[in-house]
Design a protein around this motif. Sequence first.
Motif, PDB file in Angstrom:
ATOM      1  N   VAL A  37      22.203  20.849  21.764  1.00 40.33           N
ATOM      2  CA  VAL A  37      21.029  20.213  22.368  1.00 40.33           C
ATOM      3  C   VAL A  37      19.821  21.147  22.292  1.00 40.33           C
ATOM      4  O   VAL A  37      18.716  20.719  21.948  1.00 40.33           O
ATOM      5  CB  VAL A  37      21.318  19.796  23.829  1.00 40.33           C
ATOM      6  CG1 VAL A  37      20.048  19.423  24.563  1.00 40.33           C
ATOM      7  CG2 VAL A  37      22.320  18.663  23.867  1.00 40.33           C
ATOM      8  N   VAL A  38      20.030  22.415  22.593  1.00 45.76           N
ATOM      9  CA  VAL A  38      18.927  23.384  22.538  1.00 45.76           C
ATOM     10  C   VAL A  38      18.432  23.536  21.102  1.00 45.76           C
ATOM     11  O   VAL A  38      17.216  23.537  20.849  1.00 45.76           O
ATOM     12  CB  VAL A  38      19.359  24.751  23.124  1.00 45.76           C
ATOM     13  CG1 VAL A  38      18.285  25.800  22.890  1.00 45.76           C
ATOM     14  CG2 VAL A  38      19.669  24.614  24.602  1.00 45.76           C
ATOM     15  N   LEU A  39      19.347  23.634  20.147  1.00 43.11           N
ATOM     16  CA  LEU A  39      18.946  23.775  18.746  1.00 43.11           C
ATOM     17  C   LEU A  39      18.154  22.558  18.285  1.00 43.11           C
ATOM     18  O   LEU A  39      17.132  22.695  17.598  1.00 43.11           O
ATOM     19  CB  LEU A  39      20.166  23.986  17.853  1.00 43.11           C
ATOM     20  CG  LEU A  39      20.875  25.326  18.005  1.00 43.11           C
ATOM     21  CD1 LEU A  39      22.158  25.336  17.188  1.00 43.11           C
ATOM     22  CD2 LEU A  39      19.971  26.471  17.596  1.00 43.11           C
ATOM     23  N   LYS A  40      18.598  21.368  18.649  1.00 39.56           N
ATOM     24  CA  LYS A  40      17.889  20.147  18.255  1.00 39.56           C
ATOM     25  C   LYS A  40      16.509  20.099  18.888  1.00 39.56           C
ATOM     26  O   LYS A  40      15.524  19.715  18.248  1.00 39.56           O
ATOM     27  CB  LYS A  40      18.710  18.919  18.647  1.00 39.56           C
ATOM     28  CG  LYS A  40      18.093  17.620  18.220  1.00 39.56           C
ATOM     29  CD  LYS A  40      17.985  17.537  16.713  1.00 39.56           C
ATOM     30  CE  LYS A  40      17.403  16.204  16.285  1.00 39.56           C
ATOM     31  NZ  LYS A  40      16.986  16.217  14.894  1.00 39.56           N
ATOM     32  N   ALA A  41      16.413  20.493  20.151  1.00 35.86           N
ATOM     33  CA  ALA A  41      15.123  20.500  20.844  1.00 35.86           C
ATOM     34  C   ALA A  41      14.143  21.487  20.206  1.00 35.86           C
ATOM     35  O   ALA A  41      12.934  21.307  20.309  1.00 35.86           O
ATOM     36  CB  ALA A  41      15.322  20.829  22.320  1.00 35.86           C
ATOM     37  N   MET A  42      14.683  22.496  19.562  1.00 33.05           N
ATOM     38  CA  MET A  42      13.843  23.530  18.951  1.00 33.05           C
ATOM     39  C   MET A  42      13.717  23.362  17.432  1.00 33.05           C
ATOM     40  O   MET A  42      13.353  24.308  16.734  1.00 33.05           O
ATOM     41  CB  MET A  42      14.404  24.917  19.274  1.00 33.05           C
ATOM     42  CG  MET A  42      14.447  25.255  20.743  1.00 33.05           C
ATOM     43  SD  MET A  42      12.837  25.365  21.494  1.00 33.05           S
ATOM     44  CE  MET A  42      12.260  26.891  20.796  1.00 33.05           C
ATOM     45  N   ASP A  43      14.018  22.157  16.922  1.00 30.19           N
ATOM     46  CA  ASP A  43      13.824  21.903  15.492  1.00 30.19           C
ATOM     47  C   ASP A  43      12.428  22.332  15.084  1.00 30.19           C
ATOM     48  O   ASP A  43      11.461  22.113  15.808  1.00 30.19           O
ATOM     49  CB  ASP A  43      13.978  20.414  15.187  1.00 30.19           C
ATOM     50  CG  ASP A  43      15.391  20.030  14.813  1.00 30.19           C
ATOM     51  OD1 ASP A  43      16.240  20.926  14.679  1.00 30.19           O
ATOM     52  OD2 ASP A  43      15.651  18.819  14.662  1.00 30.19           O
ATOM     53  N   LEU A  59      30.735  37.270  22.047  1.00 30.99           N
ATOM     54  CA  LEU A  59      30.279  36.486  20.901  1.00 30.99           C
ATOM     55  C   LEU A  59      28.787  36.211  21.036  1.00 30.99           C
ATOM     56  O   LEU A  59      28.307  35.868  22.107  1.00 30.99           O
ATOM     57  CB  LEU A  59      31.013  35.152  20.819  1.00 30.99           C
ATOM     58  CG  LEU A  59      30.520  34.231  19.708  1.00 30.99           C
ATOM     59  CD1 LEU A  59      31.300  34.522  18.444  1.00 30.99           C
ATOM     60  CD2 LEU A  59      30.658  32.786  20.100  1.00 30.99           C
ATOM     61  N   ARG A  60      28.068  36.378  19.942  1.00 27.32           N
ATOM     62  CA  ARG A  60      26.662  35.981  19.883  1.00 27.32           C
ATOM     63  C   ARG A  60      26.539  34.935  18.795  1.00 27.32           C
ATOM     64  O   ARG A  60      27.230  34.983  17.791  1.00 27.32           O
ATOM     65  CB  ARG A  60      25.772  37.182  19.603  1.00 27.32           C
ATOM     66  CG  ARG A  60      25.848  38.189  20.724  1.00 27.32           C
ATOM     67  CD  ARG A  60      24.913  39.342  20.552  1.00 27.32           C
ATOM     68  NE  ARG A  60      25.149  40.024  19.289  1.00 27.32           N
ATOM     69  CZ  ARG A  60      24.367  40.965  18.791  1.00 27.32           C
ATOM     70  NH1 ARG A  60      23.292  41.344  19.444  1.00 27.32           N
ATOM     71  NH2 ARG A  60      24.643  41.540  17.653  1.00 27.32           N
ATOM     72  N   PHE A  61      25.641  33.981  19.008  1.00 25.12           N
ATOM     73  CA  PHE A  61      25.497  32.856  18.092  1.00 25.12           C
ATOM     74  C   PHE A  61      24.040  32.750  17.668  1.00 25.12           C
ATOM     75  O   PHE A  61      23.146  32.755  18.513  1.00 25.12           O
ATOM     76  CB  PHE A  61      25.942  31.563  18.795  1.00 25.12           C
ATOM     77  CG  PHE A  61      25.820  30.335  17.956  1.00 25.12           C
ATOM     78  CD1 PHE A  61      26.831  29.978  17.101  1.00 25.12           C
ATOM     79  CD2 PHE A  61      24.683  29.546  18.022  1.00 25.12           C
ATOM     80  CE1 PHE A  61      26.717  28.836  16.318  1.00 25.12           C
ATOM     81  CE2 PHE A  61      24.552  28.416  17.242  1.00 25.12           C
ATOM     82  CZ  PHE A  61      25.578  28.060  16.391  1.00 25.12           C
ATOM     83  N   ILE A  62      23.803  32.641  16.373  1.00 22.52           N
ATOM     84  CA  ILE A  62      22.455  32.497  15.834  1.00 22.52           C
ATOM     85  C   ILE A  62      22.273  31.067  15.346  1.00 22.52           C
ATOM     86  O   ILE A  62      23.142  30.521  14.676  1.00 22.52           O
ATOM     87  CB  ILE A  62      22.205  33.462  14.662  1.00 22.52           C
ATOM     88  CG1 ILE A  62      22.279  34.901  15.142  1.00 22.52           C
ATOM     89  CG2 ILE A  62      20.864  33.184  14.006  1.00 22.52           C
ATOM     90  CD1 ILE A  62      22.189  35.912  14.023  1.00 22.52           C
ATOM     91  N   GLY A  63      21.135  30.484  15.688  1.00 21.33           N
ATOM     92  CA  GLY A  63      20.825  29.138  15.224  1.00 21.33           C
ATOM     93  C   GLY A  63      19.379  29.043  14.767  1.00 21.33           C
ATOM     94  O   GLY A  63      18.542  29.869  15.122  1.00 21.33           O
TER      95      GLY A  63
END
Length: 75
Positions: A37-43, A59-63
């Motif tokens: 949801v955060v990634l989509k909001a920040m398209d 764990l770290r995650f990059i998007g």
Amino acid sequence: MTRNVSLNLRDAVSLLEERGEWIRITGPISPNLEIAVVLKAMDDGPALLFENVTGYPGLRFIGNLVSRRDNLSAL
């Protein structure tokens, strides 16, 4: 046109940080749809680093690393 291509993730992150196209999210976030949801909001926005993924300590995650054309061309 000759370009110096870097496929090193650390170099890509450093470049995006220098350009101000990088956001670190340090609060806890669920990998079950919340990150999506955060990634989509920040398209078309900056790249995102999630540093506290619930259930995955360390764990770290990059998007959105290449979600913008100008970021992709800079890499």
